[in-house]
Design a protein around this motif. Sequence first.
Motif, PDB file in Angstrom:
ATOM      1  N   ASP A 142       0.821  -1.222   0.000  1.00 54.47           N
ATOM      2  CA  ASP A 142       0.000   0.000   0.000  1.00 54.47           C
ATOM      3  C   ASP A 142       0.853   1.270   0.000  1.00 54.47           C
ATOM      4  OD1 ASP A 142       0.827  -0.469   2.621  1.00 54.47           O
ATOM      5  OD2 ASP A 142      -1.174  -0.332   3.512  1.00 54.47           O
ATOM      6  N   ILE A 143       2.015   1.218   0.655  1.00 54.01           N
ATOM      7  CA  ILE A 143       2.905   2.397   0.631  1.00 54.01           C
ATOM      8  C   ILE A 143       3.466   2.593  -0.774  1.00 54.01           C
ATOM      9  CG2 ILE A 143       5.067   3.368   1.503  1.00 54.01           C
ATOM     10  CD1 ILE A 143       4.662   1.814   4.071  1.00 54.01           C
ATOM     11  N   GLY A 144       3.930   1.494  -1.359  1.00 52.21           N
ATOM     12  CA  GLY A 144       4.546   1.564  -2.691  1.00 52.21           C
ATOM     13  C   GLY A 144       3.588   2.106  -3.736  1.00 52.21           C
ATOM     14  N   PRO A 193       3.943   3.387   7.178  1.00 54.50           N
ATOM     15  CA  PRO A 193       3.420   4.562   6.472  1.00 54.50           C
ATOM     16  C   PRO A 193       3.850   5.867   7.136  1.00 54.50           C
ATOM     17  CG  PRO A 193       1.722   2.878   6.623  1.00 54.50           C
ATOM     18  CD  PRO A 193       2.882   2.375   7.444  1.00 54.50           C
ATOM     19  N   ARG A 194       3.903   5.870   8.476  1.00 54.70           N
ATOM     20  CA  ARG A 194       4.277   7.114   9.160  1.00 54.70           C
ATOM     21  C   ARG A 194       5.739   7.471   8.862  1.00 54.70           C
ATOM     22  NH1 ARG A 194       1.291   9.504  12.670  1.00 54.70           N
ATOM     23  NH2 ARG A 194       0.239   7.625  13.379  1.00 54.70           N
ATOM     24  N   ALA A 195       6.599   6.465   8.867  1.00 56.01           N
ATOM     25  CA  ALA A 195       8.012   6.732   8.573  1.00 56.01           C
ATOM     26  C   ALA A 195       8.175   7.207   7.128  1.00 56.01           C
ATOM     27  CB  ALA A 195       8.846   5.477   8.826  1.00 56.01           C
ATOM     28  N   MET A 196       7.390   6.600   6.235  1.00 58.27           N
ATOM     29  CA  MET A 196       7.488   7.041   4.835  1.00 58.27           C
ATOM     30  C   MET A 196       6.992   8.472   4.683  1.00 58.27           C
ATOM     31  SD  MET A 196       8.377   6.473   1.785  1.00 58.27           S
ATOM     32  CE  MET A 196       8.603   4.729   1.470  1.00 58.27           C
ATOM     33  N   ALA A 197       5.921   8.794   5.390  1.00 56.70           N
ATOM     34  CA  ALA A 197       5.395  10.169   5.322  1.00 56.70           C
ATOM     35  C   ALA A 197       6.465  11.151   5.813  1.00 56.70           C
ATOM     36  CB  ALA A 197       4.124  10.286   6.162  1.00 56.70           C
ATOM     37  N   ALA A 198       7.177  10.767   6.874  1.00 58.12           N
ATOM     38  CA  ALA A 198       8.237  11.639   7.392  1.00 58.12           C
ATOM     39  C   ALA A 198       9.361  11.771   6.366  1.00 58.12           C
ATOM     40  CB  ALA A 198       8.768  11.091   8.706  1.00 58.12           C
ATOM     41  N   ALA A 228      -3.335   8.043   6.470  1.00 57.60           N
ATOM     42  CA  ALA A 228      -4.711   7.532   6.569  1.00 57.60           C
ATOM     43  C   ALA A 228      -4.786   6.026   6.272  1.00 57.60           C
ATOM     44  CB  ALA A 228      -5.596   8.308   5.599  1.00 57.60           C
ATOM     45  N   LEU A 229      -3.671   5.408   5.933  1.00 59.64           N
ATOM     46  CA  LEU A 229      -3.687   3.951   5.677  1.00 59.64           C
ATOM     47  C   LEU A 229      -3.965   3.209   6.990  1.00 59.64           C
ATOM     48  CD1 LEU A 229      -0.584   3.479   3.322  1.00 59.64           C
ATOM     49  CD2 LEU A 229      -3.005   3.234   2.691  1.00 59.64           C
ATOM     50  N   PRO A 230      -4.498   1.983   6.918  1.00 58.98           N
ATOM     51  CA  PRO A 230      -4.716   1.233   8.153  1.00 58.98           C
ATOM     52  C   PRO A 230      -3.389   0.976   8.873  1.00 58.98           C
ATOM     53  CG  PRO A 230      -5.635   0.077   6.234  1.00 58.98           C
ATOM     54  CD  PRO A 230      -4.914   1.269   5.711  1.00 58.98           C
ATOM     55  N   ASN A 231      -3.398   1.046  10.174  1.00 53.90           N
ATOM     56  CA  ASN A 231      -2.216   0.762  11.000  1.00 53.90           C
ATOM     57  C   ASN A 231      -0.961   1.508  10.504  1.00 53.90           C
ATOM     58  OD1 ASN A 231      -3.766  -1.175  12.462  1.00 53.90           O
ATOM     59  ND2 ASN A 231      -3.488  -2.570  10.738  1.00 53.90           N
ATOM     60  N   ARG A 236       5.672  -2.203   7.030  1.00 59.42           N
ATOM     61  CA  ARG A 236       5.442  -3.171   5.963  1.00 59.42           C
ATOM     62  C   ARG A 236       6.803  -3.755   5.582  1.00 59.42           C
ATOM     63  NH1 ARG A 236       1.071  -0.434   7.816  1.00 59.42           N
ATOM     64  NH2 ARG A 236      -0.557  -0.113   6.254  1.00 59.42           N
ATOM     65  N   VAL A 237       6.861  -5.067   5.416  1.00 56.54           N
ATOM     66  CA  VAL A 237       8.113  -5.681   4.962  1.00 56.54           C
ATOM     67  C   VAL A 237       8.166  -5.525   3.453  1.00 56.54           C
ATOM     68  CG1 VAL A 237       9.456  -7.817   4.826  1.00 56.54           C
ATOM     69  CG2 VAL A 237       8.054  -7.347   6.845  1.00 56.54           C
TER      70      VAL A 237
END
Length: 251
Positions: A142-144, A193-198, A228-231, A236-237
Amino acid sequence: MSVAEFDEIAPKYDESRGGTERAAGFARMLAPLLDPARPVLDIGVGTGIVAAELTSLGHTVHGLDLSPGMLARAKDRLGARVAVADACRLPVQSGSVDQAVSTWLLHAGPDNRAVLAEVGRVLRPGGRYLVIPAGGTRPTDDIGLLVGELENRLDPEGSRRDGPEWLAPIAAAHGLVYEGTASERPTSFQVSPRAMAASLSRGLFTGAWAVGGEATRLVDETRSRLLALPNPDVPRVRRGADVVLLFTRGT
Ligand SMILES: C[S@@+](CC[C@H](N)C(=O)[O-])C[C@H]1O[C@@H](n2cnc3c(N)ncnc32)[C@H](O)[C@@H]1O
């Protein structure tokens, strides 16, 4: 990223990008594909960390880079065999290079068409260009998917895409034949997702583009969608691969 940004991150570049372990791994992938009896031109040599590992494997490496800050560190490692130069306007005679490499260059700022045109010009017939792309394989989690969509919107022409599906046709237009993936090493890392957003806020993944105006809006929007993604705190690996793309200069 701009040259000024590379100048700024130069002191921390090596440790923040996998250090000697990454560099030695890249060198081990590249070395068997290079002739130790002939010099290697490293285009976008950066701090010289990969070039130094190649040197320790018996290769003579010359490095070019646009960032004086990055090059200052390369000079410590490679001595006088480095110079400030633009990959899009190589200060090198046509048909004079036997073998060249670029690791993590083509996503990082220069127009991939201009670089491949120059590589096509400077390689001698039969010469080799080895590329280790940074974004060759895109994770499909989902991040990708969100980050991929952002990249497409920021760079619809694909001028900073470095996967073979983008590079092969450009290369062909400049006399280079894409021979395929010559080496592959599986990789795996975790990101939430939070780390990617940062990371996006710090320009890590969008750093190749001048972020301002509409681009800033797109980055902000993607950051909100990531959060806003779940968890959003669950990593994510992400499995991918480091690959060497092999191009040869047609005769
Ligand atoms: C992500 S770093 C990779 C450095 C090195 N190849 C490595 O693997 O550690 C990208 C490098 O490309 C350089 N670069 C960006 N645009 C360039 C250009 N137009 N010409 C030459 N080098 C450029 C940057 O200064 C930076 O050193």
